[in-house]
Design a protein around this motif. Sequence first.
Motif, PDB file in Angstrom:
ATOM      1  N   HIS A  47     -10.465  15.155  16.063  1.00 19.71           N
ATOM      2  CA  HIS A  47     -10.646  13.902  16.806  1.00 19.71           C
ATOM      3  C   HIS A  47     -12.015  13.292  16.524  1.00 19.71           C
ATOM      4  O   HIS A  47     -12.153  12.076  16.405  1.00 19.71           O
ATOM      5  CB  HIS A  47     -10.466  14.149  18.309  1.00 19.71           C
ATOM      6  CG  HIS A  47     -10.461  12.894  19.103  1.00 19.71           C
ATOM      7  ND1 HIS A  47     -11.581  12.450  19.770  1.00 19.71           N
ATOM      8  CD2 HIS A  47      -9.492  11.972  19.319  1.00 19.71           C
ATOM      9  CE1 HIS A  47     -11.289  11.313  20.381  1.00 19.71           C
ATOM     10  NE2 HIS A  47     -10.038  11.000  20.117  1.00 19.71           N
ATOM     11  N   GLN A  48     -13.039  14.117  16.421  1.00 14.67           N
ATOM     12  CA  GLN A  48     -14.381  13.621  16.106  1.00 14.67           C
ATOM     13  C   GLN A  48     -14.381  12.945  14.724  1.00 14.67           C
ATOM     14  O   GLN A  48     -14.944  11.862  14.554  1.00 14.67           O
ATOM     15  CB  GLN A  48     -15.391  14.763  16.123  1.00 14.67           C
ATOM     16  CG  GLN A  48     -16.806  14.317  15.817  1.00 14.67           C
ATOM     17  CD  GLN A  48     -17.777  15.490  15.825  1.00 14.67           C
ATOM     18  OE1 GLN A  48     -17.397  16.640  15.989  1.00 14.67           O
ATOM     19  NE2 GLN A  48     -19.041  15.192  15.635  1.00 14.67           N
ATOM     20  N   ARG A  49     -13.714  13.548  13.754  1.00 12.48           N
ATOM     21  CA  ARG A  49     -13.619  12.957  12.423  1.00 12.48           C
ATOM     22  C   ARG A  49     -12.878  11.623  12.495  1.00 12.48           C
ATOM     23  O   ARG A  49     -13.263  10.646  11.856  1.00 12.48           O
ATOM     24  CB  ARG A  49     -12.892  13.894  11.472  1.00 12.48           C
ATOM     25  CG  ARG A  49     -12.815  13.351  10.065  1.00 12.48           C
ATOM     26  CD  ARG A  49     -12.033  14.226   9.142  1.00 12.48           C
ATOM     27  NE  ARG A  49     -12.769  15.422   8.776  1.00 12.48           N
ATOM     28  CZ  ARG A  49     -12.379  16.275   7.853  1.00 12.48           C
ATOM     29  NH1 ARG A  49     -11.258  16.076   7.186  1.00 12.48           N
ATOM     30  NH2 ARG A  49     -13.094  17.332   7.567  1.00 12.48           N
ATOM     31  N   LEU A  50     -11.819  11.574  13.280  1.00 15.50           N
ATOM     32  CA  LEU A  50     -11.056  10.334  13.442  1.00 15.50           C
ATOM     33  C   LEU A  50     -11.944   9.234  14.017  1.00 15.50           C
ATOM     34  O   LEU A  50     -11.947   8.114  13.519  1.00 15.50           O
ATOM     35  CB  LEU A  50      -9.846  10.571  14.348  1.00 15.50           C
ATOM     36  CG  LEU A  50      -9.006   9.333  14.693  1.00 15.50           C
ATOM     37  CD1 LEU A  50      -8.344   8.788  13.432  1.00 15.50           C
ATOM     38  CD2 LEU A  50      -7.980   9.673  15.738  1.00 15.50           C
ATOM     39  N   ARG A  87     -14.437   7.941  11.338  1.00  9.94           N
ATOM     40  CA  ARG A  87     -13.886   7.228  10.185  1.00  9.94           C
ATOM     41  C   ARG A  87     -12.960   6.082  10.552  1.00  9.94           C
ATOM     42  O   ARG A  87     -12.540   5.334   9.682  1.00  9.94           O
ATOM     43  CB  ARG A  87     -13.151   8.226   9.290  1.00  9.94           C
ATOM     44  CG  ARG A  87     -14.094   9.283   8.746  1.00  9.94           C
ATOM     45  CD  ARG A  87     -13.400  10.203   7.806  1.00  9.94           C
ATOM     46  NE  ARG A  87     -14.312  11.264   7.362  1.00  9.94           N
ATOM     47  CZ  ARG A  87     -13.995  12.174   6.497  1.00  9.94           C
ATOM     48  NH1 ARG A  87     -12.800  12.175   5.933  1.00  9.94           N
ATOM     49  NH2 ARG A  87     -14.862  13.093   6.155  1.00  9.94           N
ATOM     50  N   LEU A  88     -12.638   5.953  11.818  1.00 12.09           N
ATOM     51  CA  LEU A  88     -11.693   4.922  12.255  1.00 12.09           C
ATOM     52  C   LEU A  88     -12.107   3.499  11.859  1.00 12.09           C
ATOM     53  O   LEU A  88     -11.259   2.718  11.425  1.00 12.09           O
ATOM     54  CB  LEU A  88     -11.473   5.025  13.757  1.00 12.09           C
ATOM     55  CG  LEU A  88     -10.334   4.209  14.344  1.00 12.09           C
ATOM     56  CD1 LEU A  88      -9.019   4.641  13.725  1.00 12.09           C
ATOM     57  CD2 LEU A  88     -10.281   4.384  15.841  1.00 12.09           C
ATOM     58  N   PRO A  89     -13.390   3.118  11.975  1.00 15.60           N
ATOM     59  CA  PRO A  89     -13.755   1.751  11.587  1.00 15.60           C
ATOM     60  C   PRO A  89     -13.449   1.410  10.129  1.00 15.60           C
ATOM     61  O   PRO A  89     -13.228   0.251   9.782  1.00 15.60           O
ATOM     62  CB  PRO A  89     -15.262   1.678  11.853  1.00 15.60           C
ATOM     63  CG  PRO A  89     -15.528   2.750  12.863  1.00 15.60           C
ATOM     64  CD  PRO A  89     -14.535   3.828  12.549  1.00 15.60           C
ATOM     65  N   ASN A  90     -13.429   2.405   9.247  1.00 13.73           N
ATOM     66  CA  ASN A  90     -13.190   2.155   7.827  1.00 13.73           C
ATOM     67  C   ASN A  90     -11.723   2.275   7.430  1.00 13.73           C
ATOM     68  O   ASN A  90     -11.391   2.100   6.268  1.00 13.73           O
ATOM     69  CB  ASN A  90     -14.026   3.110   6.978  1.00 13.73           C
ATOM     70  CG  ASN A  90     -15.509   2.875   7.181  1.00 13.73           C
ATOM     71  OD1 ASN A  90     -15.932   1.747   7.376  1.00 13.73           O
ATOM     72  ND2 ASN A  90     -16.281   3.930   7.162  1.00 13.73           N
ATOM     73  N   LEU A 143      -4.627  11.227   7.137  1.00 16.18           N
ATOM     74  CA  LEU A 143      -4.646  12.013   8.372  1.00 16.18           C
ATOM     75  C   LEU A 143      -3.890  13.324   8.185  1.00 16.18           C
ATOM     76  O   LEU A 143      -4.299  14.371   8.700  1.00 16.18           O
ATOM     77  CB  LEU A 143      -4.032  11.219   9.530  1.00 16.18           C
ATOM     78  CG  LEU A 143      -4.790   9.973   9.981  1.00 16.18           C
ATOM     79  CD1 LEU A 143      -3.992   9.212  11.029  1.00 16.18           C
ATOM     80  CD2 LEU A 143      -6.164  10.329  10.508  1.00 16.18           C
ATOM     81  N   ASN A 144      -2.806  13.276   7.448  1.00 16.91           N
ATOM     82  CA  ASN A 144      -2.039  14.484   7.173  1.00 16.91           C
ATOM     83  C   ASN A 144      -2.862  15.475   6.347  1.00 16.91           C
ATOM     84  O   ASN A 144      -2.794  16.683   6.559  1.00 16.91           O
ATOM     85  CB  ASN A 144      -0.739  14.123   6.446  1.00 16.91           C
ATOM     86  CG  ASN A 144       0.238  15.258   6.416  1.00 16.91           C
ATOM     87  OD1 ASN A 144       0.294  16.056   7.346  1.00 16.91           O
ATOM     88  ND2 ASN A 144       1.014  15.320   5.367  1.00 16.91           N
ATOM     89  N   GLY A 145      -3.668  14.963   5.420  1.00 16.45           N
ATOM     90  CA  GLY A 145      -4.532  15.817   4.621  1.00 16.45           C
ATOM     91  C   GLY A 145      -5.587  16.522   5.453  1.00 16.45           C
ATOM     92  O   GLY A 145      -6.007  17.634   5.137  1.00 16.45           O
TER      93      GLY A 145
END
Length: 79
Positions: free
Chosen positions: A69-72, A75-78, A43-45
């Motif tokens: 936020h859209q990227r989060l 990718r959140l399920p993985n 997340l920091n990257g």
Amino acid sequence: LLKFISGMGKSCATPQLPEYDPDNPLNSLSPGLATLIGVLQGLNGWMDELPPASLENIRFGNPVFKKWHQRLMERLPNM
């Protein structure tokens, strides 16, 4: 009684942690903590990949946060 107390003390003692290795700092952590640190580093990257936009003429927050936020959410399920 002394044997019982000594045995209880030994059973409650924490095991000695492995020696800290600066080349592999996650080595001595539990798998859960190592995973959490890996997620936070990822997340920091993203902050380097999605730097904040100039705040001139922006009234309601930084629009790049929507991309972050859209990227989060994608990718959140993985994680």
